[in-house]
Design an enzyme around this catalytic site. Structure first.
Site, PDB file in Angstrom:
ATOM      1  N   CYS A   1       9.540  45.590   2.780  1.00 49.11           N
ATOM      2  CA  CYS A   1      10.344  45.338   4.018  1.00 49.11           C
ATOM      3  C   CYS A   1      11.434  44.389   3.772  1.00 49.11           C
ATOM      4  O   CYS A   1      11.195  43.562   2.794  1.00 49.11           O
ATOM      5  CB  CYS A   1       9.481  45.150   5.148  1.00 49.11           C
ATOM      6  SG  CYS A   1       8.736  43.655   5.224  1.00 49.11           S
ATOM      7  N   THR A   2      12.453  44.626   4.761  1.00 53.32           N
ATOM      8  CA  THR A   2      13.343  43.678   4.876  1.00 53.32           C
ATOM      9  C   THR A   2      13.059  42.640   6.005  1.00 53.32           C
ATOM     10  O   THR A   2      12.671  42.991   7.114  1.00 53.32           O
ATOM     11  CB  THR A   2      14.832  44.192   5.208  1.00 53.32           C
ATOM     12  OG1 THR A   2      14.739  44.788   6.199  1.00 53.32           O
ATOM     13  CG2 THR A   2      15.065  44.927   3.854  1.00 53.32           C
TER      14      THR A   2
END
Length: 185
Positions: A60-61
């Site tokens: 994920c970011t």
């Protein structure tokens, strides 16, 4: 017998506190350099939720920004099914630069977060001790400015996770998603 049990519990608590204090924090931590976009490359944990959800997890970011009062606003965006979910957390600074606290409004858990090491431009290794009424757990995160890291950085993450008492089955290099453009924003 009661005194012996209390003595044993006291020693166990002291050992747990000592182990927590042995987790290092980045020397000369510079909070402003930690801000910006990161990718979650690795995650290690001995918590039950991790064991249950490990097979579903993907990269994920995370965007880290400083607040006016010197805390960190941490926003993670991750794929969940065919949707994108965002989770916002406010990490409160402590007296020690590179160390933060967070209390989950959803679970009531208390998090002691430490930036263990970073070069700010490539990677960051973060360790968290989580305490809640049902017990405590350890979590280690490996962040990267890009979607890939050198084998040496991945090995350092694995080695550090093991040093925290985590076993190989509790250490995960997160797979990338094919839908990256949609959830990275």
């Amino acid at each position: 017998m009661h005194a012996t049990l209390l003595g044993f519990l006291g020693l166990a608590l002291l050992g747990a506190l000592h182990a927590q204090d042995s987790i290092p924090v980045q020397t000369n931590f510079q909070q402003d350099k930690l801000t910006g976009r990161w990718y979650s490359i690795g995650l290690a944990s001995n918590s039950n939720w991790f064991k249950e959800k490990k097979h579903l997890m993907k990269m994920c970011t995370t965007v880290i920004s400083s607040t006016a009062d010197g805390n960190l606003e941490v926003t993670s965006t991750y794929p969940k099914g065919d949707q994108c979910e965002k989770r916002n957390s406010l990490y409160t600074k402590t007296e020690q630069p590179g160390r933060f606290s967070y209390t989950s409004p959803r679970w009531g858990s208390k998090h002691d977060i430490r930036v263990v090491e970073t070069n700010y431009e490539e990677y960051a290794l973060v360790a968290t001790q989580i305490s809640k009424s049902t017990g405590s757990s350890t979590m280690v995160l490996l962040y990267s400015r890009t979607k890939e890291l050198s084998p040496e950085r991945l090995e350092r993450f694995t080695q550090f996770s093991r040093e925290q008492g985590l076993m190989d089955e509790e250490i995960l290099i997160l797979p990338q998603t094919g839908e990256s453009s949609r959830w990275e924003r």
